[in-house]
Enzyme design. Structure first.
Site, PDB file in Angstrom:
ATOM      1  N   HIS A  68       0.824  -1.211   0.000  1.00 27.77           N
ATOM      2  CA  HIS A  68       0.000   0.000   0.000  1.00 27.77           C
ATOM      3  C   HIS A  68       0.860   1.264   0.000  1.00 27.77           C
ATOM      4  CE1 HIS A  68      -4.163   1.644   1.270  1.00 27.77           C
ATOM      5  NE2 HIS A  68      -3.478   2.572   0.641  1.00 27.77           N
ATOM      6  N   LEU A  71       2.433   6.724  -4.862  1.00 27.45           N
ATOM      7  CA  LEU A  71       3.663   7.280  -5.430  1.00 27.45           C
ATOM      8  C   LEU A  71       3.408   8.567  -6.217  1.00 27.45           C
ATOM      9  CD1 LEU A  71       5.540   4.027  -6.502  1.00 27.45           C
ATOM     10  CD2 LEU A  71       5.563   5.225  -4.322  1.00 27.45           C
ATOM     11  N   HIS A 187     -10.990  -0.037   0.156  1.00 23.47           N
ATOM     12  CA  HIS A 187     -10.832   1.075   1.098  1.00 23.47           C
ATOM     13  C   HIS A 187     -12.205   1.230   1.738  1.00 23.47           C
ATOM     14  CE1 HIS A 187      -9.825   5.508   1.960  1.00 23.47           C
ATOM     15  NE2 HIS A 187     -11.126   5.454   2.122  1.00 23.47           N
ATOM     16  N   ASN A 286      -6.123   9.121   7.174  1.00 20.71           N
ATOM     17  CA  ASN A 286      -7.412   8.467   6.995  1.00 20.71           C
ATOM     18  C   ASN A 286      -7.181   7.005   6.614  1.00 20.71           C
ATOM     19  OD1 ASN A 286     -10.197   8.227   6.816  1.00 20.71           O
ATOM     20  ND2 ASN A 286     -10.229   8.705   4.642  1.00 20.71           N
ATOM     21  N   ASP A 313       0.808   2.404   3.817  1.00 18.77           N
ATOM     22  CA  ASP A 313      -0.083   3.457   3.303  1.00 18.77           C
ATOM     23  C   ASP A 313       0.719   4.760   3.144  1.00 18.77           C
ATOM     24  OD1 ASP A 313      -2.207   4.869   2.304  1.00 18.77           O
ATOM     25  OD2 ASP A 313      -3.450   4.725   4.103  1.00 18.77           O
ATOM     26  N   HIS A 317       2.810  14.142   1.185  1.00 18.81           N
ATOM     27  CA  HIS A 317       2.211  15.450   0.897  1.00 18.81           C
ATOM     28  C   HIS A 317       3.271  16.513   1.136  1.00 18.81           C
ATOM     29  CE1 HIS A 317      -1.859  14.014   0.373  1.00 18.81           C
ATOM     30  NE2 HIS A 317      -1.792  13.357   1.514  1.00 18.81           N
TER      31      HIS A 317
END
Lengths: 440, 311
Positions: A68, A71, A187, A286, A313, A317
């Site tokens: 998970h 990219l 998800h 999340n 995950d 950012h």
């Protein structure tokens, strides 16, 4: 030929946890044994140059496989691209990673799957496997051309980033994906119940005045997807499970023998909602960090096999996106470079997670579920390996990260225990040195 | 006491002594405010900037009035006509203003934590004039000032706060401040607007107003945002008002001369009847006056005051 000596080899696939020597030739594991004499090695090398690495005091794992990651390429290369993500992966001990489809544009056509593979080849570091979208444009309505995508190299299907809201679309996807034999990665999030929430609905949301995301926004979808998997016989993988209620449902489903697997993210095992402050946007993720009870239930589930695997995950950012008031910052934690060290520090050295289970959950289980190379150090396997030094101490520094983003809650924390060498197909693709700023 | 704090971000971070000190400082400020010529030279040459990302009449005007009486230069950024509409981030806007050598920024923002965020990134003083549903410390301070003026010491006083607690930064800050001052606070509202996790605030929770009224020294009604009905949080204004609306008749259940507070703006006929809002029980306009005094005290303490000497 590579002769790696005296490392503590951890390979659940061979039920191995012992000081061993390992020989690597032509990109593959040639042989593994408690001891090789120089004579034996020379004869195995057949005239080839022999490179010797002494692994004393270190552990050797099969390369970790992260099912998970985000990219961000194509489309959001300011956050990450395939090359920087792959670099971060091998530094963090991951030899194979699955790239989620929620890029811009969404990976919903074969050409895009092939683009991801081509970019990964150019980078030449980790093995990067594309996950293709379940629905066109991830709009939750029409199915993608799953056969074409699978033939192009997709290893699974997911609209990760958003839950598929329509139960009928999810049912059809589980049915249709059977043609490919690939798992559908769900998800689990009910948009109505999540309702624009920011943190877990509970004491933290009440304390901080942030809109809450209730646990049921996940568990209701977990229940739905498990029922649909049962009815269709489809292959289901549940992404980033975060709460006790979901764990209980998965445990029941596994008792029934459904074709279901589940993953948990390190941050959900390490933190809980009590850690959140209003300006610490690196904790904004999340599904959200839930309660201490949920955290304990997740760990228990990972230990008893209800949860099959660990996954980062990895959600990079930019600084400016995360340097905003909490409610306005995007969800996501950067994970590839820090997760193994963090799990080692918080869970392995504290005795909560045995190293054997760590390796099984982060390498063998993902390889089996997604039918990938690696996952074990059996002779004949591709030599995807990680040498881990439990005594290597270092502080996580923004400027040292290979990822383009630094949104990790571990920034400026000191960890003891880092992957120091990573091989993919027998090639040394990452080595931590003092120069790279990470080795102590 | 020596005042050291540079920001007012929430009530949580203030000690009981600091709260008392603010309320104490607000008393002479109120005297100044009630003078026919209300102007002090205290903060001449200092500047206070109001950065309001949310609509506001009373809070912004109250702050501006407070700053002007103290002699400070005040300015306001109307977000709609600013670079914010060009996509400038909160951080960049605030840094730009700080670079103009402003002494204090008063910020109201739709996001919880916006004021704390600025305090981490800027060197100047910040006052939180309301951040999302998180905190509204100056409102809580003016409410405490009003209650103290009317009731004396707040220790042991019974205060009921009724309405949409979930979405109320006013309730959050008031519970925190009032309990610090020793009052017993009960929060009342329907389960949809008063979920159990709000127990973290430290008040008693109840869904039935009538059983909580006996013995109450003060009741604070909160503004009900009418759009909550569309979100399904309550079925109708009619039913809400029947269960949680304050009226003179209902207030008799307290068996006391109970004070009625409302942070405004009011929905007359919804959370409070006009008859009660216009009665002498209601201290709603007093709250507004006290708001200016409390904000004068805060601006004075943050910008000018290192000691207790008053002009």
């Amino acid at each position: 030929m590579l002769w790696l000596k005296n490392a503590e080899v951890v390979d659940p696939a061979q039920d191995l946890l012992a000081l061993s020597d390992i020989l690597v030739k032509d990109g593959k594991i040639l042989e593994i044994s408690a001891f090789f004499s120089e004579e034996t090695v020379r004869s195995r090398a057949g005239g080839e140059e022999i490179k010797i690495i002494d692994g004393r005091g270190r552990l050797l794992f099969p390369g970790l496989i992260d099912v998970h990651t985000h990219l961000r390429e194509p489309g959001q290369e300011e956050k990450e691209d395939i090359a920087s993500g792959a670099q971060a992966a091998v530094r963090g001990g991951f030899t194979s990673i699955l790239a989620m489809a929620n890029t811009k544009p969404v990976v919903d056509r074969r050409a895009l799957v092939e683009f991801v593979i081509a970019q990964a080849k150019r980078a030449g570091l980790a093995r990067v496997y594309p996950v293709a979208a379940v629905t066109k444009g991830m709009n939750g309505q029409e199915l993608t051309e799953m056969i074409d995508l699978a033939q192009g190299g997709a290893v699974g299907f997911s609209d990760d980033g958003r839950g598929i809201q329509s139960a009928e679309v999810m049912r059809l996807a589980l049915e249709y994906a059977k043609l490919t034999g690939l798992p559908l990665i769900s998800h689990c999030e009910d948009d109505d119940l999540a309702g624009g929430g920011i943190v877990h609905k509970g004491l933290a949301s009440a304390r901080l005045g942030l809109k809450g995301i209730p646990s049921c926004s996940e568990s209701i979808m977990v229940a739905r997807d498990l029922m649909l998997a049962e009815e269709t016989g489809g292959s289901l993988h549940l992404a980033h499970i975060s709460c006790k209620q979901s764990v209980d449902l998965i445990r029941q489903a596994k008792q029934k023998g459904l074709n279901v697997t589940a993953e948990v993210n390190p941050h959900h095992l390490i933190f809980c909602d009590e850690n959140i402050t209003l300006t610490a946007t690196s904790f904004k993720v999340n599904p959200p960090l839930r309660t201490a009870d949920d955290r304990e239930a997740l760990l228990e589930a990972l230990l008893d096999g209800t949860i099959d695997m660990l996954a980062t995950d990895h959600a990079p950012h930019t600084w400016e996106e995360k340097t905003r008031p909490f409610a306005e910052a995007p969800f996501g934690i950067n994970g590839l470079e820090t997760s193994l060290a963090a799990v080692w520090q918080y869970l392995v050295t504290t005795g909560k997670l045995p190293v054997r289970r760590l390796t099984e959950a982060w390498s063998l289980a993902p390889a089996r579920r997604f039918n990938l190379a690696g996952g074990s150090l059996k002779p004949g396997q591709a030599a995807d390996m990680v040498l881990f030094d439990p005594d290597c101490s270092a502080t996580i520094k923004a400027e040292d990260l290979a990822s383009k983003s630094q949104n990790t809650p571990f920034l400026n924390q000191e960890f003891k225990g880092f992957p120091v060498m990573t091989w993919v197909g027998g090639c040394l693709v990452s080595q931590l040195t003092e120069k790279s700023g990470i080795m102590a | 006491m020596i005042w050291k704090r540079k920001h007012i971000l929430d009530i949580e971070s203030l000690s009981r002594e600091e709260i008392s000190h603010i309320l104490h400082t607000a008393k002479p400020m109120k005297e100044v405010l009630l003078r026919p010529l209300k102007k002090l030279p205290t903060l001449r040459g200092k500047s206070v900037l109001h950065l309001f990302y949310e609509a506001s009449t009373r809070t912004r005007t109250s702050f501006e009035t407070a700053g002007k009486i103290l002699g400070a230069d005040t300015g306001s950024i109307a977000v709609a006509q600013s670079s914010v509409s060009k996509g400038e981030s909160l951080l960049d806007t605030a840094k730009t203003l700080a670079a103009m050598q402003v002494d204090l920024v008063v910020i109201r923002h739709t996001s919880a934590g916006a004021a704390a965020f600025l305090s981490e990134h800027l060197k100047i003083g910040i006052i939180n004039a309301g951040d999302g549903q998180h905190a509204h410390p100056t409102q809580a301070l003016l409410d405490m000032f009003t209650l103290q003026e009317n009731l004396g010491d707040l220790a042991g006083k019974k205060i009921v706060i009724v309405g949409d607690i979930l979405h109320s930064r006013v309730a959050r800050s008031n519970v925190c401040g009032l309990t610090k001052m020793g009052a017993e606070v009960t929060l009342v509202g329907p389960p949809t607007l008063l979920p159990p996790e709000l127990k973290v605030l430290g008040a008693r929770l109840s869904h039935v107003l009538d059983t909580e009224l006996p013995g109450a020294d003060a009741v604070m009604a909160l503004r009900l945002q009418l759009e909550r009905q569309q979100s399904g949080l309550f079925p109708s204004l009619r039913e809400y008002s029947r269960l949680y609306g304050l009226s003179g008749q209902r207030l008799e259940k307290t068996g006391k001369k109970t004070l009625v507070l409302h942070p405004g703006p009011m929905n007359r006929g919804v959370e409070i009847t006009s008859e009660l809002a216009n009665s002498h029980y209601a201290k709603i306009e007093e709250q507004v006056t006290n708001g200016v005094a409390v904000r004068m005290a805060l601006i004075y303490l943050l910008v000018g005051g290192t000691n207790n000497v008053m002009a």
